[in-house]
Write an enzyme that holds these catalytic residues in place. Structure first.
Site, PDB file in Angstrom:
ATOM      1  N   ASN A   9       0.857  -1.189   0.000  1.00  0.00           N
ATOM      2  CA  ASN A   9       0.000   0.000   0.000  1.00  0.00           C
ATOM      3  C   ASN A   9       0.891   1.238   0.000  1.00  0.00           C
ATOM      4  O   ASN A   9       1.480   1.569   1.022  1.00  0.00           O
ATOM      5  CB  ASN A   9      -0.904  -0.043   1.242  1.00  0.00           C
ATOM      6  N   LYS A  11      -0.012   4.207  -0.213  1.00  0.00           N
ATOM      7  CA  LYS A  11      -0.710   5.354   0.398  1.00  0.00           C
ATOM      8  C   LYS A  11      -0.582   6.581  -0.513  1.00  0.00           C
ATOM      9  O   LYS A  11      -0.499   6.419  -1.735  1.00  0.00           O
ATOM     10  CB  LYS A  11      -0.203   5.587   1.819  1.00  0.00           C
ATOM     11  N   HIS A  95      -9.518   0.942   4.934  1.00  0.00           N
ATOM     12  CA  HIS A  95      -8.235   1.206   5.606  1.00  0.00           C
ATOM     13  C   HIS A  95      -8.474   2.126   6.812  1.00  0.00           C
ATOM     14  O   HIS A  95      -9.303   3.033   6.755  1.00  0.00           O
ATOM     15  CB  HIS A  95      -7.235   1.840   4.637  1.00  0.00           C
ATOM     16  N   GLU A  97      -6.881   4.533   7.965  1.00  0.00           N
ATOM     17  CA  GLU A  97      -6.695   5.972   7.727  1.00  0.00           C
ATOM     18  C   GLU A  97      -7.981   6.588   7.175  1.00  0.00           C
ATOM     19  O   GLU A  97      -8.327   7.722   7.502  1.00  0.00           O
ATOM     20  CB  GLU A  97      -5.487   6.192   6.793  1.00  0.00           C
ATOM     21  N   GLU A 165      -5.031  -4.927  10.604  1.00  0.00           N
ATOM     22  CA  GLU A 165      -4.047  -3.860  10.750  1.00  0.00           C
ATOM     23  C   GLU A 165      -4.327  -3.086  12.039  1.00  0.00           C
ATOM     24  O   GLU A 165      -5.144  -2.149  12.030  1.00  0.00           O
ATOM     25  CB  GLU A 165      -4.125  -2.895   9.558  1.00  0.00           C
ATOM     26  N   GLY A 171       2.591   2.587  10.740  1.00  0.00           N
ATOM     27  CA  GLY A 171       3.478   3.736  10.579  1.00  0.00           C
ATOM     28  C   GLY A 171       4.207   4.143  11.842  1.00  0.00           C
ATOM     29  O   GLY A 171       4.777   5.231  11.915  1.00  0.00           O
ATOM     30  N   SER A 211       3.730  -1.773  10.313  1.00  0.00           N
ATOM     31  CA  SER A 211       5.182  -1.771  10.551  1.00  0.00           C
ATOM     32  C   SER A 211       5.877  -3.077  10.169  1.00  0.00           C
ATOM     33  O   SER A 211       6.857  -3.480  10.804  1.00  0.00           O
ATOM     34  CB  SER A 211       5.500  -1.384  12.006  1.00  0.00           C
TER      35      SER A 211
HETATM   36  P1  13P Z   1       3.107   0.637   7.570  1.00  0.00           P
HETATM   37  O1  13P Z   1       3.655  -0.636   6.996  1.00  0.00           O
HETATM   38  O2  13P Z   1       3.758   1.868   7.036  1.00  0.00           O
HETATM   39  O3  13P Z   1       3.031   0.587   9.075  1.00  0.00           O
HETATM   40  O4  13P Z   1       1.573   0.738   7.052  1.00  0.00           O
HETATM   41  C1  13P Z   1       0.750  -0.373   7.158  1.00  0.00           C
HETATM   42  C2  13P Z   1      -0.502  -0.105   6.418  1.00  0.00           C
HETATM   43  O5  13P Z   1      -1.298   0.735   6.799  1.00  0.00           O
HETATM   44  C3  13P Z   1      -0.737  -0.854   5.175  1.00  0.00           C
HETATM   45  O6  13P Z   1      -2.033  -0.660   4.691  1.00  0.00           O
END
Ligand code: 13P
Length: 248
Positions: A9, A11, A95, A97, A165, A171, A211
């Site tokens: 992803n 993002k 997701h 976010e 997740e 992150g 992560s």
């Molecule tokens: P990170 O791997 O940057 O922690 O993000 C995970 C994520 O949100 C994947 O969709």
């Protein structure tokens, strides 16, 4: 058996030059055959056509979101039909976010998953608890409610990958321990067994995100209910190839 699944992803990241570099790295990487691992990368919408056309054919692409119903007068949205028209096979929905920053409710995510599936897309559906919810002991209640809102709206799970997740791991560099991931994945599988069917529980891939790095992926991948990863930050780096290789 459930085929190992690794999603990247990206993002809201990338310039055209960076996209060229990432695609080159992906195309040159030594990885197991697509019979062993399914690899899906998810650039921002605007880069989907170029990534799809330049990426090695055994890797697939996903959009990071799509609109909840048929397209029309919905300024700024991208419809499931458009993704299908472009030949984009996958979409990430729910997701954290988008849930947290854009107010997507469990019900809205369920509606999106159902609509995307109805148009022929495959869906990576994300669930996960916040740190506050984990500390309150409500992790399983939260992820079960998120999964239930999807399960109520769909019948066929064959085109769904469930991504666990935990928000506190995204992150942050604070990856879930292999035991923490395994515990929730096993509980989610049990939830599917009880509330959907034993067959769906057995066949649905449950992948971990938060992560994940080249350094921690092997230990996580060794857990019986961890069927792959959804990778954020590390999917923009050459170590994504190492994560793909954790399948074997
Ligand atoms: P990170 O791997 O940057 O922690 O993000 C995970 C994520 O949100 C994947 O969709």
């Amino acid at each position: 058996g459930r085929k190992f699944f690794v999603g990247g992803n990206w993002k809201c990241n990338g310039t055209t030059d960076q996209v060229d570099k990432i695609v080159k790295t992906l195309n040159e990487g030594q990885v197991p055959s697509p019979d062993v691992v399914e690899v899906v990368v998810s650039p921002p919408y605007v880069f989907l056509p170029v990534v799809k056309s330049q990426l090695r054919p055994e890797f697939q692409v996903a959009a990071q979101n799509c609109w909840v119903k048929k397209g029309g007068a919905f300024t700024g949205e991208v419809s499931a039909e458009m993704l299908v028209n472009l030949g984009v096979p996958w979409v990430i929905l729910g997701h954290s976010e988008r849930r947290a920053l854009l107010g997507e409710s469990n019900e809205f995510v369920g509606d999106k998953v159902a609509y995307a599936l109805s148009q022929g897309l495959k869906v990576i559906a994300c669930v996960g608890e916040t740190l506050e919810q984990r500390e309150a002991g409500s992790t399983m209640d939260v992820v079960a409610a998120q999964t239930k809102a999807i399960a109520e709206k769909i019948n066929d799970w064959s085109n769904v990958v469930l991504a666990y997740e935990p928000v506190w791991a995204i992150g942050t560099g604070k990856v879930a321990t292999p035991d923490q991931a395994q515990e929730v994945h096993a509980s989610l599988r049990d939830w599917l067994k009880t509330n959907v069917s034993p067959e769906v529980a057995d066949s649905t891939r449950i992948i971990y995100g938060g992560s994940v790095t080249g350094a921690n992926c092997k230990e996580l991948a060794a857990k019986p209910d961890v069927d792959g990863f959804l990778v954020g930050g590390a999917s923009l780096k050459p170590e994504f190839i190492d994560i793909i290789n954790s399948a074997t």
